[in-house]
Design an enzyme around this catalytic site. Sequence first.
Site, PDB file in Angstrom:
ATOM      1  N   LYS A  23     -43.039 -44.924 -62.075  1.00 22.81           N
ATOM      2  CA  LYS A  23     -43.020 -46.486 -62.480  1.00 22.81           C
ATOM      3  C   LYS A  23     -43.013 -47.216 -63.701  1.00 22.81           C
ATOM      4  O   LYS A  23     -42.614 -48.053 -64.635  1.00 22.81           O
ATOM      5  CB  LYS A  23     -43.635 -47.847 -61.556  1.00 22.81           C
ATOM      6  CG  LYS A  23     -42.993 -49.859 -61.225  1.00 22.81           C
ATOM      7  CD  LYS A  23     -44.362 -50.043 -60.432  1.00 22.81           C
ATOM      8  CE  LYS A  23     -43.984 -49.605 -59.453  1.00 22.81           C
ATOM      9  NZ  LYS A  23     -42.770 -50.116 -57.813  1.00 22.81           N
ATOM     10  N   ARG A  93     -50.134 -52.780 -59.948  1.00 25.15           N
ATOM     11  CA  ARG A  93     -49.407 -51.546 -59.349  1.00 25.15           C
ATOM     12  C   ARG A  93     -49.532 -50.032 -59.431  1.00 25.15           C
ATOM     13  O   ARG A  93     -49.279 -49.973 -61.021  1.00 25.15           O
ATOM     14  CB  ARG A  93     -47.833 -51.525 -59.061  1.00 25.15           C
ATOM     15  CG  ARG A  93     -47.720 -53.313 -59.227  1.00 25.15           C
ATOM     16  CD  ARG A  93     -45.491 -53.838 -59.573  1.00 25.15           C
ATOM     17  NE  ARG A  93     -45.098 -53.393 -57.504  1.00 25.15           N
ATOM     18  CZ  ARG A  93     -44.121 -53.399 -57.226  1.00 25.15           C
ATOM     19  NH1 ARG A  93     -43.338 -53.880 -58.511  1.00 25.15           N
ATOM     20  NH2 ARG A  93     -43.629 -53.221 -56.324  1.00 25.15           N
ATOM     21  N   HIS A 459     -39.345 -50.191 -45.560  1.00 18.82           N
ATOM     22  CA  HIS A 459     -39.886 -48.742 -45.539  1.00 18.82           C
ATOM     23  C   HIS A 459     -39.621 -48.048 -43.838  1.00 18.82           C
ATOM     24  O   HIS A 459     -38.909 -47.154 -44.435  1.00 18.82           O
ATOM     25  CB  HIS A 459     -41.749 -49.485 -44.503  1.00 18.82           C
ATOM     26  CG  HIS A 459     -41.995 -48.108 -44.826  1.00 18.82           C
ATOM     27  ND1 HIS A 459     -42.403 -47.400 -43.793  1.00 18.82           N
ATOM     28  CD2 HIS A 459     -42.903 -47.303 -45.972  1.00 18.82           C
ATOM     29  CE1 HIS A 459     -42.721 -46.041 -44.117  1.00 18.82           C
ATOM     30  NE2 HIS A 459     -43.302 -46.777 -45.505  1.00 18.82           N
ATOM     31  N   ARG A 567     -24.450  -7.368 -35.294  1.00 16.49           N
ATOM     32  CA  ARG A 567     -25.776  -6.465 -33.905  1.00 16.49           C
ATOM     33  C   ARG A 567     -24.945  -6.265 -32.940  1.00 16.49           C
ATOM     34  O   ARG A 567     -24.580  -7.109 -31.979  1.00 16.49           O
ATOM     35  CB  ARG A 567     -26.880  -7.506 -33.887  1.00 16.49           C
ATOM     36  CG  ARG A 567     -27.607  -7.685 -35.421  1.00 16.49           C
ATOM     37  CD  ARG A 567     -28.546  -8.601 -34.754  1.00 16.49           C
ATOM     38  NE  ARG A 567     -29.987  -8.745 -35.336  1.00 16.49           N
ATOM     39  CZ  ARG A 567     -30.147  -9.955 -36.300  1.00 16.49           C
ATOM     40  NH1 ARG A 567     -29.006 -10.997 -36.615  1.00 16.49           N
ATOM     41  NH2 ARG A 567     -31.507 -10.302 -36.951  1.00 16.49           N
ATOM     42  N   ARG A 623     -23.340  -2.674 -37.501  1.00 21.26           N
ATOM     43  CA  ARG A 623     -24.703  -1.997 -37.462  1.00 21.26           C
ATOM     44  C   ARG A 623     -24.487  -1.088 -35.836  1.00 21.26           C
ATOM     45  O   ARG A 623     -24.617  -1.725 -35.363  1.00 21.26           O
ATOM     46  CB  ARG A 623     -26.078  -2.868 -37.014  1.00 21.26           C
ATOM     47  CG  ARG A 623     -27.098  -1.967 -37.308  1.00 21.26           C
ATOM     48  CD  ARG A 623     -28.348  -3.019 -37.230  1.00 21.26           C
ATOM     49  NE  ARG A 623     -28.234  -3.692 -36.262  1.00 21.26           N
ATOM     50  CZ  ARG A 623     -29.525  -4.586 -35.787  1.00 21.26           C
ATOM     51  NH1 ARG A 623     -30.646  -4.625 -37.325  1.00 21.26           N
ATOM     52  NH2 ARG A 623     -29.299  -5.216 -34.455  1.00 21.26           N
ATOM     53  N   GLU A 758     -35.556  -0.956 -43.514  1.00 19.53           N
ATOM     54  CA  GLU A 758     -36.485  -1.633 -42.766  1.00 19.53           C
ATOM     55  C   GLU A 758     -37.732  -1.209 -42.966  1.00 19.53           C
ATOM     56  O   GLU A 758     -37.754  -1.808 -42.453  1.00 19.53           O
ATOM     57  CB  GLU A 758     -35.387  -1.692 -41.410  1.00 19.53           C
ATOM     58  CG  GLU A 758     -34.526  -2.460 -41.077  1.00 19.53           C
ATOM     59  CD  GLU A 758     -33.518  -2.253 -39.905  1.00 19.53           C
ATOM     60  OE1 GLU A 758     -33.720  -3.451 -39.408  1.00 19.53           O
ATOM     61  OE2 GLU A 758     -33.077  -1.256 -39.850  1.00 19.53           O
ATOM     62  N   GLY A 779     -32.844  -5.513 -44.349  1.00 18.99           N
ATOM     63  CA  GLY A 779     -33.218  -5.650 -43.698  1.00 18.99           C
ATOM     64  C   GLY A 779     -34.968  -6.163 -43.289  1.00 18.99           C
ATOM     65  O   GLY A 779     -35.922  -5.732 -43.127  1.00 18.99           O
ATOM     66  N   ASN A 781     -36.244  -9.165 -42.437  1.00 16.51           N
ATOM     67  CA  ASN A 781     -37.134  -9.342 -40.996  1.00 16.51           C
ATOM     68  C   ASN A 781     -38.488  -7.587 -40.900  1.00 16.51           C
ATOM     69  O   ASN A 781     -39.562  -8.109 -40.173  1.00 16.51           O
ATOM     70  CB  ASN A 781     -36.932  -9.399 -39.715  1.00 16.51           C
ATOM     71  CG  ASN A 781     -35.634 -10.497 -40.052  1.00 16.51           C
ATOM     72  OD1 ASN A 781     -35.345 -11.131 -40.744  1.00 16.51           O
ATOM     73  ND2 ASN A 781     -34.478 -10.215 -39.662  1.00 16.51           N
ATOM     74  N   CYS A 845     -29.673  -8.426 -45.396  1.00 16.85           N
ATOM     75  CA  CYS A 845     -29.690  -9.288 -43.562  1.00 16.85           C
ATOM     76  C   CYS A 845     -30.125 -10.093 -43.004  1.00 16.85           C
ATOM     77  O   CYS A 845     -30.334 -10.133 -41.658  1.00 16.85           O
ATOM     78  CB  CYS A 845     -28.129  -8.495 -43.380  1.00 16.85           C
ATOM     79  SG  CYS A 845     -28.942  -6.787 -42.409  1.00 16.85           S
ATOM     80  N   TYR A 865     -24.758  -9.065 -52.132  1.00 14.91           N
ATOM     81  CA  TYR A 865     -24.728  -9.997 -52.175  1.00 14.91           C
ATOM     82  C   TYR A 865     -25.928 -10.683 -50.351  1.00 14.91           C
ATOM     83  O   TYR A 865     -27.187 -10.138 -50.122  1.00 14.91           O
ATOM     84  CB  TYR A 865     -23.582 -10.099 -50.446  1.00 14.91           C
ATOM     85  CG  TYR A 865     -23.508  -9.112 -49.545  1.00 14.91           C
ATOM     86  CD1 TYR A 865     -24.376  -9.255 -48.971  1.00 14.91           C
ATOM     87  CD2 TYR A 865     -23.654  -7.461 -49.589  1.00 14.91           C
ATOM     88  CE1 TYR A 865     -24.858  -8.286 -47.961  1.00 14.91           C
ATOM     89  CE2 TYR A 865     -24.053  -6.259 -49.346  1.00 14.91           C
ATOM     90  CZ  TYR A 865     -25.154  -6.836 -47.620  1.00 14.91           C
ATOM     91  OH  TYR A 865     -24.844  -6.013 -46.642  1.00 14.91           O
TER      92      TYR A 865
END
Length: 888
Positions: A23, A93, A459, A567, A623, A758, A779, A781, A845, A865
């Site tokens: 402000k 303010r 608000h 998958r 896969r 993985e 992989g 995960n 992936c 990618y």
Amino acid sequence: MGKKWVYLFSEGDESMRDLLGGKGAGLAEMTKAGLPVPPGFTCTTEACLAYFAAGKRLPEGLWDQVQQAMQVVEKQTGKKFGDPKNPLLVSVRSGARVSMPGMMDTVLNVGLNPETLKGLAALSGNERFAYDSYRRLISMFGRIVKGINGELFEKVLDAYKAKTEGKRDTDLTTEMLKEIVAEYKAIYKRELGEEFPDDVWQQLSQAIEAVFNSWYGEKAVTYRRLNKMSDEWGTAVNICTMVFGNMGDDSGTGVAFTRNPNTGERELYGEYLVNAQGEDVVAGIRTPLKIAELAKVNPAIYQQFLETAQMLERHYRDMQDLEFTVERGKLWMLQTRSGKRTARAAIKIAVDQVKEGLITKEEAINRVTTEQVDALLHPYFDPVAKEQAAKRGDLITKGLNASPGAATGAAVFDAARAMRRAEAGEDVILVRPETSPEDVGGMLLSKGVLTQHGGATSHAAVVARGNNLPCVVGCEDLTILPEERKFLYNGREVKEGDIISIDGTTGEVFLGAIPTVEVDFAKERDLATLLSWADAIRRLGVYTNADYPRDAKRARELGAEGIGLCRTEHMFFEAERRPAVVGMIMARTDEERQKYLDQLLPFQREDFEGIFEVMDGLPVIIRLIDPPMHEFLPSRLELVEEVTRLRCSGANPQELAEKEKMLQLVESLSEVNPMMGLRGCRIGLLIKGVTEMQTRAIFQAGCRQAKKGIDVHVEVMIPLVSHVNELRLEREKLERVAKEVMAEEGITIDYKFGTMIETPRAALTADELAEYAEFFSFGTNDLTQMTCGFSRDDAEGKYLLQYVERKILPYNFFQSLDQKGVGKLVEMAVKAGKAVRPDIELGVCGEHGGDPASIDFFHRVGLKYVSCSPYRVPVARLAAAQAALRNG
Ligand code: PEP
Ligand code: MG
């Protein structure tokens, strides 16, 4: 000279945002540009931090500098602070570097006491106005500086308003305002045991301290936590000469955006309240006029304001959120800042501004957040279901469409309860007469917000828009009774917990749940334009994880450039295939198993044919089977129950024998740690025929589609490899099958064999793996699970979120890549892989492929990618472009 804590508006500019707050920097910049800004100055954010560092004491030198700055302001205005004849009044303010709408505090009309009040009345020739200003000061000061419960003042005001004909604050007479002032002072004395201060300097210093203190107010702290903002920033305090919108009908106050913050349309959008002051518009007390109507009320001012607004937008090169006051026909600018906007508006504004030549494509890409792209792809109410609901009489009301999107949930009438219920996993809609900053925590966890009062800049509307939360406000025909936990409409009532649906795009409110449908991406022209610019900039490809042709098709529409993970096991779960899958697992001999695999082959081939057709011309990474076999069988517990029941009843010996056999099999397959058990490439290596069947299906499908003219690029991916021998043996076997099928079909197709990374060992020995893999797909995960030792299936539901909450972990590693740990393994594997096979294709992936922070990392390590679920594809396209702009 000691440290400079105070800057006149004429001394600062936009570049000093961190020091002066948003402000303060805006006021300084407007002053510099010669716009009509009331004189004033800013106490810096550093002063705020120093105030807290000194145990809540104003830092040395600050008060002297405030007094000196006040002298300058007195000169500039020709008024004097505390002067009974010609009093200067100021507003005090808050203003942090990033706007926190309504989170911190403001005190207006500082400088009024019984003496200056008379002066103000005489000077303005308007006693009513002077008392109106005084009563505002007492209640604001009492509430904000001294912590008196605001409702005490509200009740008095409401009682007087009720006595008037129009029931509005503008209908209060001077006499009434005098009585209100007396009552307010009595409340002040009763609550605090002291008189309201007449010393104007005391008012000023206490107001400054109160604004500093509001930095650590509960609502501000909650807001920062939810918006990941640092406590270390502090707030500046802006002291600004008061200009008065409550001086009569030639005065007023307004809030406006330079473009429509809902749709992004290029038009002045906002509201104006005649004869009103400060926060009246935002608080939603009276229903304001649309800003366009100001053109009728006061065409000259409207024109001046319009030109100022356009000039500010050009100056800041972004849509601005403006506050202004008209005092007896003169325009004063009180604030300019980048306006909060809906996702749709953000995208349209960015694209339009590129077309208007105001910003570059790169800037447009950085202006739109990945969350906004995500929000735009959210579902909306099924129009047919909505019409039916309306016909049933379930359309309760139509309010103002304050923030778009569809939300269904249980009505909850209090923010704290909404928060609790949402945290317990329930979908809730927060329903309030109006919202205030205390409600923000509950709002952000709700699916949507509904209020009885307020306009498009109230608000509730501002907070909801900024957070992509569907919101409907101004439903004046509802009577919302939070204490009784219900709202009334048309003689009926909705109680807490009843399900309602709100449509923030149209303003409609329905009883009950309404199903939602997906956005038609093809019609989102602005998003398509923005993403096409992103595509030209990004280096990362964006693939998708898709198991079925319909998902692949959707992903392709959303811009996917290949399938990064198909998958195959998901296809085994379909009902018609289950007997063959179970038979394959139960088979005792290779011959018996082959019989079932032969049944499965045509199903798999069909699956792949569909996918190749949809992905014509693009790479498809398939896969081979990954999960442990028991996942395809009934649960052990279920079987034990059924066997027990059948044994007890003795009714069906044949069924009992079958179930017992199945139970035996399930028990024989059971593993203590199935995620580290017989899964991934181990299945192909140890159970004869399974991956051969899959490979045969893949290549038969590929060859047959190629014969039909489809451009097939298939990549066969071997999961959960740990040792190079696993990959070598599996690949050799499967490539033989591939060649065999292509010979049988009399055609060759473009293919690759590769592996997932993985396991930590795979990453550590990536050089060895690269000898046998033409591509790696991370992989992440499993790699996260195995690197950190957090079970994917349990950790998030049990302890991981607590870990994050208690800051033991900086964030959830399953959502966003652990760049220091798991990321290091990725980096090592990338280097090792490239060293052995320079043209190795590298991608990811795991779920992290759709997470913007992780995408930035994958860009930096040089992957080809990222692959993510279809709906994340647009997000990933934008994130990849932002990563390219950020890192080069
Ligand atoms: C992974 O582990 O990151 C992966 C993509 O495979 P899945 O989630 O199927 O185990
Ligand atoms: Mg995995």
